[in-house]
Design an enzyme around this catalytic site. Sequence first.
Site, PDB file in Angstrom:
ATOM      1  N   TYR A   1       0.388  -1.177   0.059  1.00  0.00           N
ATOM      2  CA  TYR A   1       0.199   0.194  -0.635  1.00  0.00           C
ATOM      3  C   TYR A   1       0.732   0.897  -0.194  1.00  0.00           C
ATOM      4  O   TYR A   1       0.693   1.815  -0.628  1.00  0.00           O
ATOM      5  CB  TYR A   1      -0.722  -0.105   1.547  1.00  0.00           C
TER       6      TYR A   1
ATOM      7  N   LYS B   1       1.152   4.308  -3.117  1.00  0.00           N
ATOM      8  CA  LYS B   1       0.748   5.583  -2.357  1.00  0.00           C
ATOM      9  C   LYS B   1       2.258   6.994  -2.902  1.00  0.00           C
ATOM     10  O   LYS B   1       1.997   7.664  -2.581  1.00  0.00           O
ATOM     11  CB  LYS B   1       0.036   5.641  -0.512  1.00  0.00           C
TER      12      LYS B   1
HETATM   13  P1  NDP Z   1     -13.448   2.395   0.641  1.00  0.00           P
HETATM   14  O1  NDP Z   1     -12.737   0.548   0.962  1.00  0.00           O
HETATM   15  O2  NDP Z   1     -14.162   2.893   2.361  1.00  0.00           O
HETATM   16  O3  NDP Z   1     -14.155   2.991  -0.464  1.00  0.00           O
HETATM   17  C1  NDP Z   1     -13.078   2.455  -1.776  1.00  0.00           C
HETATM   18  C2  NDP Z   1     -13.501   2.986  -3.262  1.00  0.00           C
HETATM   19  O4  NDP Z   1     -13.686   2.323  -4.316  1.00  0.00           O
HETATM   20  C3  NDP Z   1     -15.326   2.044  -3.357  1.00  0.00           C
HETATM   21  O5  NDP Z   1     -16.043   2.724  -3.892  1.00  0.00           O
HETATM   22  C4  NDP Z   1     -14.900   0.757  -4.281  1.00  0.00           C
HETATM   23  O6  NDP Z   1     -16.142   0.270  -5.005  1.00  0.00           O
HETATM   24  C5  NDP Z   1     -13.807   1.694  -4.806  1.00  0.00           C
HETATM   25  N1  NDP Z   1     -12.407   1.043  -6.103  1.00  0.00           N
HETATM   26  C6  NDP Z   1     -11.824  -0.140  -5.363  1.00  0.00           C
HETATM   27  N2  NDP Z   1     -11.366  -0.733  -5.919  1.00  0.00           N
HETATM   28  C7  NDP Z   1     -11.587  -0.490  -7.613  1.00  0.00           C
HETATM   29  C8  NDP Z   1     -11.998  -0.649  -8.965  1.00  0.00           C
HETATM   30  N3  NDP Z   1     -10.441  -1.281  -8.917  1.00  0.00           N
HETATM   31  N4  NDP Z   1     -12.315   0.125  -9.983  1.00  0.00           N
HETATM   32  C9  NDP Z   1     -13.424   1.547  -9.610  1.00  0.00           C
HETATM   33  N5  NDP Z   1     -13.054   0.945  -8.289  1.00  0.00           N
HETATM   34  C10 NDP Z   1     -12.768   0.596  -6.735  1.00  0.00           C
HETATM   35  O7  NDP Z   1     -11.829   3.341   0.511  1.00  0.00           O
HETATM   36  P2  NDP Z   1     -11.908   4.649   1.176  1.00  0.00           P
HETATM   37  O8  NDP Z   1     -12.670   5.771   0.894  1.00  0.00           O
HETATM   38  O9  NDP Z   1     -11.310   4.669   2.983  1.00  0.00           O
HETATM   39  O10 NDP Z   1     -10.622   5.781   0.528  1.00  0.00           O
HETATM   40  C11 NDP Z   1     -10.529   5.690  -0.467  1.00  0.00           C
HETATM   41  C12 NDP Z   1      -9.185   6.429  -0.672  1.00  0.00           C
HETATM   42  O11 NDP Z   1      -8.513   7.346  -0.136  1.00  0.00           O
HETATM   43  C13 NDP Z   1      -8.681   5.262  -1.191  1.00  0.00           C
HETATM   44  O12 NDP Z   1      -7.406   5.566  -2.334  1.00  0.00           O
HETATM   45  C14 NDP Z   1      -7.452   4.750   0.615  1.00  0.00           C
HETATM   46  O13 NDP Z   1      -6.456   4.046  -0.561  1.00  0.00           O
HETATM   47  C15 NDP Z   1      -7.362   6.751   0.323  1.00  0.00           C
HETATM   48  N6  NDP Z   1      -7.203   6.397   1.449  1.00  0.00           N
HETATM   49  C16 NDP Z   1      -7.353   6.483   2.922  1.00  0.00           C
HETATM   50  C17 NDP Z   1      -7.507   6.258   4.057  1.00  0.00           C
HETATM   51  C18 NDP Z   1      -8.337   6.026   5.527  1.00  0.00           C
HETATM   52  O14 NDP Z   1      -8.259   6.032   6.530  1.00  0.00           O
HETATM   53  N7  NDP Z   1      -9.726   5.636   5.031  1.00  0.00           N
HETATM   54  C19 NDP Z   1      -6.182   6.759   4.426  1.00  0.00           C
HETATM   55  C20 NDP Z   1      -5.731   7.338   3.633  1.00  0.00           C
HETATM   56  C21 NDP Z   1      -5.474   7.655   2.097  1.00  0.00           C
HETATM   57  P3  NDP Z   1     -16.706  -0.900  -5.094  1.00  0.00           P
HETATM   58  O15 NDP Z   1     -17.487  -0.749  -3.380  1.00  0.00           O
HETATM   59  O16 NDP Z   1     -17.819  -0.638  -6.208  1.00  0.00           O
HETATM   60  O17 NDP Z   1     -16.285  -1.943  -5.040  1.00  0.00           O
END
Ligand code: NDP
Length: 253
Positions: free
Chosen positions: A165, A169
């Site tokens: 990860y 990132k």
């Molecule tokens: P979630 O796991 O809550 O949501 C992830 C989202 O990404 C879902 O809508 C999912 O869709 C979608 N997704 C995953 N894989 C794919 C793909 N291959 N193609 C299209 N859509 C995809 O994540 P967060 O909201 O927590 O995170 C959002 C971003 O922020 C990410 O990049 C994460 O790494 C980053 N982030 C999050 C942190 C946290 O603490 N939450 C901290 C730091 C960074 P579906 O459900 O339809 O699969």
Amino acid sequence: MRRRRNSPRELDPSSIRALVTGASRGIGAAVAEALAAAGHPVILNYRASDEAAAEVARRVEAAGGSCTLSKFDVADAEAASAAIAGLLEDERPIGVIVNNAGIARDAPFPALTREDWQAVLRTTLDGFFNVTQPLVMPMTRLRWGRIINLSSVSGVIGNRGQVAYAAAKAGIIGATRSLARELAKRDITVNAVAPGLIETDMIKDVPLEHALPLIPARRLGTAQEVASLVAYLASPAAGYITGQVLGINGGMA
Ligand code: NDP
């Protein structure tokens, strides 16, 4: 040499579409709502969660915004290419891209599988390429754009159990800084947002008793707090910010 104008260019947000990847839940859903509230017609990408995506679209529309669903796996080059070609048939330009789709597959490095390593890198790095590359030339013709990539505090300072990860990132930070240099003179900004621990499904298995003491603010962040920062970076007011990594982490880094 002709002097460039100093004032930011004002565009009507309702004429500029915003594409948010991974927007069916969590941070992406909050970003989609914030960009719609700022006046952009929003394209909401997701991979699997049909009902959750439809619910986000309903919320956007109930608040007076416009939302189109676009279901594809950002890591799948062919699927992304076909979906983006379809989106480009609409003549309203896509001027805002938020590369938010991401997955975490945490494990101590000796236990990290090749499949998990590849899945994490492909979602973040191939996902960035597959979505952004075909949209950049049309954006340069618009001579205005905002590209915002979701990194993480793990990509900035590293984290135990997150070798894949953090590599993904950190990689997205390199891509952000380089693309920012390529596009700056076209009035296209490229920035990364690096959240700490944000309350979404992604961190539901993180033991808070261990995590909270590492956060000076002693609380998780909210998806809406991240969305407000992304919406600011997408706004005309942020036109002189590019190539930056903005932390939003309660003081962790
Ligand atoms: P979630 O796991 O809550 O949501 C992830 C989202 O990404 C879902 O809508 C999912 O869709 C979608 N997704 C995953 N894989 C794919 C793909 N291959 N193609 C299209 N859509 C995809 O994540 P967060 O909201 O927590 O995170 C959002 C971003 O922020 C990410 O990049 C994460 O790494 C980053 N982030 C999050 C942190 C946290 O603490 N939450 C901290 C730091 C960074 P579906 O459900 O339809 O699969």
